[in-house]
Write an enzyme that holds these catalytic residues in place. Sequence first.
Site, mmCIF file in Angstrom:
data_model
loop_
_atom_site.group_PDB
_atom_site.id
_atom_site.type_symbol
_atom_site.label_atom_id
_atom_site.label_comp_id
_atom_site.label_asym_id
_atom_site.label_seq_id
_atom_site.Cartn_x
_atom_site.Cartn_y
_atom_site.Cartn_z
ATOM 1 N N CYS A 2 115.937 2.101 24.191
ATOM 2 C CA CYS A 2 116.057 3.550 24.291
ATOM 3 C C CYS A 2 116.253 4.139 22.897
ATOM 4 O O CYS A 2 116.912 3.563 22.049
ATOM 5 C CB CYS A 2 117.206 4.016 25.170
ATOM 6 N N ARG A 27 111.207 1.902 20.699
ATOM 7 C CA ARG A 27 112.460 1.434 21.308
ATOM 8 C C ARG A 27 112.395 1.415 22.832
ATOM 9 O O ARG A 27 113.303 0.923 23.495
ATOM 10 C CB ARG A 27 113.622 2.327 20.866
ATOM 11 N N TRP A 74 113.938 2.818 27.757
ATOM 12 C CA TRP A 74 113.584 1.448 28.159
ATOM 13 C C TRP A 74 114.467 1.175 29.369
ATOM 14 O O TRP A 74 115.681 1.050 29.238
ATOM 15 C CB TRP A 74 113.884 0.482 27.013
ATOM 16 N N ASN A 100 121.998 5.873 25.129
ATOM 17 C CA ASN A 100 121.401 4.560 24.886
ATOM 18 C C ASN A 100 122.508 3.524 25.055
ATOM 19 O O ASN A 100 123.556 3.646 24.425
ATOM 20 C CB ASN A 100 120.841 4.508 23.452
ATOM 21 N N GLY A 101 122.283 2.530 25.902
ATOM 22 C CA GLY A 101 123.305 1.505 26.135
ATOM 23 C C GLY A 101 123.440 1.252 27.625
ATOM 24 O O GLY A 101 122.556 1.607 28.413
ATOM 25 N N GLU A 487 107.344 -19.478 15.879
ATOM 26 C CA GLU A 487 107.171 -18.060 15.570
ATOM 27 C C GLU A 487 105.732 -17.619 15.867
ATOM 28 O O GLU A 487 105.501 -16.533 16.404
ATOM 29 C CB GLU A 487 107.569 -17.807 14.106
ATOM 30 N N LYS A 491 104.708 -14.668 18.495
ATOM 31 C CA LYS A 491 103.884 -13.520 18.102
ATOM 32 C C LYS A 491 102.726 -13.360 19.078
ATOM 33 O O LYS A 491 102.433 -12.270 19.551
ATOM 34 C CB LYS A 491 103.343 -13.796 16.717
ATOM 35 N N GLU A 494 103.832 -12.207 22.727
ATOM 36 C CA GLU A 494 104.381 -10.861 22.898
ATOM 37 C C GLU A 494 103.340 -9.757 22.780
ATOM 38 O O GLU A 494 103.480 -8.722 23.416
ATOM 39 C CB GLU A 494 105.591 -10.603 21.993
ATOM 40 N N HIS A 510 105.348 -36.657 25.300
ATOM 41 C CA HIS A 510 106.458 -36.867 26.237
ATOM 42 C C HIS A 510 106.384 -35.910 27.422
ATOM 43 O O HIS A 510 107.364 -35.733 28.137
ATOM 44 C CB HIS A 510 107.797 -36.750 25.505
ATOM 45 N N LYS A 607 111.947 -2.684 20.376
ATOM 46 C CA LYS A 607 112.194 -3.233 19.034
ATOM 47 C C LYS A 607 113.635 -3.711 18.871
ATOM 48 O O LYS A 607 113.876 -4.784 18.350
ATOM 49 C CB LYS A 607 111.863 -2.155 18.000
HETATM 50 O O1 M6R Z 1 116.606 -6.666 14.979
HETATM 51 P P1 M6R Z 1 116.714 -8.142 15.212
HETATM 52 O O2 M6R Z 1 116.131 -8.933 14.077
HETATM 53 O O3 M6R Z 1 118.105 -8.600 15.515
HETATM 54 O O4 M6R Z 1 115.846 -8.448 16.489
HETATM 55 C C1 M6R Z 1 115.865 -9.725 17.065
HETATM 56 C C2 M6R Z 1 114.680 -9.923 17.986
HETATM 57 O O5 M6R Z 1 114.733 -9.021 19.049
HETATM 58 C C3 M6R Z 1 113.363 -9.736 17.238
HETATM 59 O O6 M6R Z 1 113.293 -10.596 16.142
HETATM 60 C C4 M6R Z 1 112.165 -9.974 18.166
HETATM 61 O O7 M6R Z 1 112.134 -11.291 18.588
HETATM 62 C C5 M6R Z 1 110.900 -9.625 17.384
HETATM 63 N N1 M6R Z 1 110.707 -8.213 17.351
HETATM 64 C C6 M6R Z 1 109.714 -10.289 17.954
HETATM 65 O O8 M6R Z 1 108.588 -10.076 17.164
#
Ligand code: M6R
Length: 612
Positions: A2, A27, A74, A100-101, A487, A491, A494, A510, A607
Amino acid sequence: MCGIIGYIGNKPASPILINGLMRLEYRGYDSAGISTIEKNGLSIMKDKGRVKNLYDIDGIDKLTGTIGIAHTRWATHGKPSKENSHPHIDNHNMFSVVHNGIIENYNELKTFLLDNGYTFYSQTDTEVVPNLVHYYYTKDTKSDKLKFLRAVKNACNMLNGSFAIEILCKDYPNNMIVVRKDSPLVIGKGEDENYISSDIPAILSFTRNFYLLNDLEFANLSKNSIDFYDNNLNLINKETTVIEWNTSSAEKDGYDDFMLKEIYEQPNAIRETIGAKLDDNSRCDFSELNFTKDFLSSLNNIYIIACGTAMHAGLTGKYAIENLCKIHTEVDVASEFRYRSPLIDKKTLCIFISQSGETADTIAALKLCKEKGAKTLAISNVIGSSLTREADYSVYTHAGPEIAVASTKAYTSQVILITLLAIYFAEVLEQNNSEINLLKKDIIELPKKIEETLKLSETIKNFSRKVYQEKDIFFIGRGIDETVAKEGSLKLKEISYIHSESYPAGELKHGAIALIEKDVTVVSILTDENLVKKTISNIQEVITRGAKTLIITNKDINEDMFDVVIKIPDTNTLLSPILSIIPLQLFAYHISKEKGLDVDKPRNLAKSVTVE
Ligand code: M6R
């Protein structure tokens, strides 16, 4: 999760609010809404879906109020719908609220309010807030200029959970009250106008001067004043923090998407991260830490704690710290770490990595480590973020704002910063050495090598066109390459919604190799000299089962065996993730574009994950 925006000044608020929401849309994008104070009282306009839908609401262009609050959602409590959209309003149309929260005790509060005659139209946790404020407002027999603030304070003291809240009151058309606890909120100070936002970039084009609220601090804003109060409503003083980011770094600058822009910003982002920490001959400079040899030698272990991509950067940090400093290092996902009784005491250093510095689980883990007596060090991209304010020490990646949900430049700048930290620790500990000197030389050459790596985009795009319709894609590697496989896989999944998994290459046989059949794509990363041959044997095993292979390597290998080989520049193995991840970022990006998806705002994601 949010985003919230607020404006109070002389201009019509609604265009400023909608524009701010557009910038905060990363967000959350389930619904959006604004509330302004008009001549005839509070106005609320909101709808399900993206912020742009607000333009279709009848009369939104006629709003003239110069004070307003806004929200992009969100969804947590209650499905995405118009009635669950913020702002929410109390039964008597006196208070409008964006939040937000998560209000964890909203059910109890709802029962209390129902018992007192209030009714509810939504399934949200937030709707209790305006009604609770109304409840305390009507119970207050005094009628002075702080009555609105007292009601908000009394209501907030009833809330459990996390909140960043903006509130308007019909009776106070020239004031807005904001408060936060465990959710981000910044106040931007302008000339005869003030701004509120969940993050700095959304209002960076209006001001560089920001106030940062601590938990349970209240701000009472008018267009030309901001009064700050603690939780006992004592006035407190606050200094502004000046933010140096330039405004164009929060714009797309001609790129199709923020993600692509941020991928291409990596050479400069890394230059900024390295900054003054390193030059050719000197020791690594972290004067903000001032760690002594005694302190570092006293450590039994180091924990690196983070979420998602930041955790993957932490995994590379383990290699650097164990290699250069010989200190046992563990890496944990923040949401798990909190619940597993980790062995932490005064002889532990806990390092937290977070781009936003607002990730709820990471902040909670930090608080836990502090309680247990460990020293805490935050690595963040956002100056003054909650994490950095909680930590004993903070260092910054200086990568500039990262807007795309999929993290790219934040990752590479985190990897380089934690490697620099490892060098600094090693130098304080007087570990040898020639290896460190060579590593430093490689660090200085990195930005140029990233530029070279980015030139491989077309080759990767061509391969992406061949595989974008696939259902599963696997990523493998050994050693530090396996952290990059993780990683790369994150990527891809997502932003392309392709099912993907990553494995240590030697672990495939395994179990997971059962999934490899004709034409399944396996992406392999090979940069560690000592492990290349072994990984090639594992790739051979998947080729035998019919897999298509994409290889990312900086070594001279027999390319004939593989479908596509992406040759990246050579560097120290500890730095190789910074180069080997770039083709994988581009791979995910091109596949997502090929599928016609929204690269910057993938479904179900936000985000900053500011709820547990
Ligand atoms: O703001 P942060 O680095 O704490 O966020 C952690 C994760 O939510 C963030 O790295 C997320 O996995 C990435 N946006 C994915 O690409």
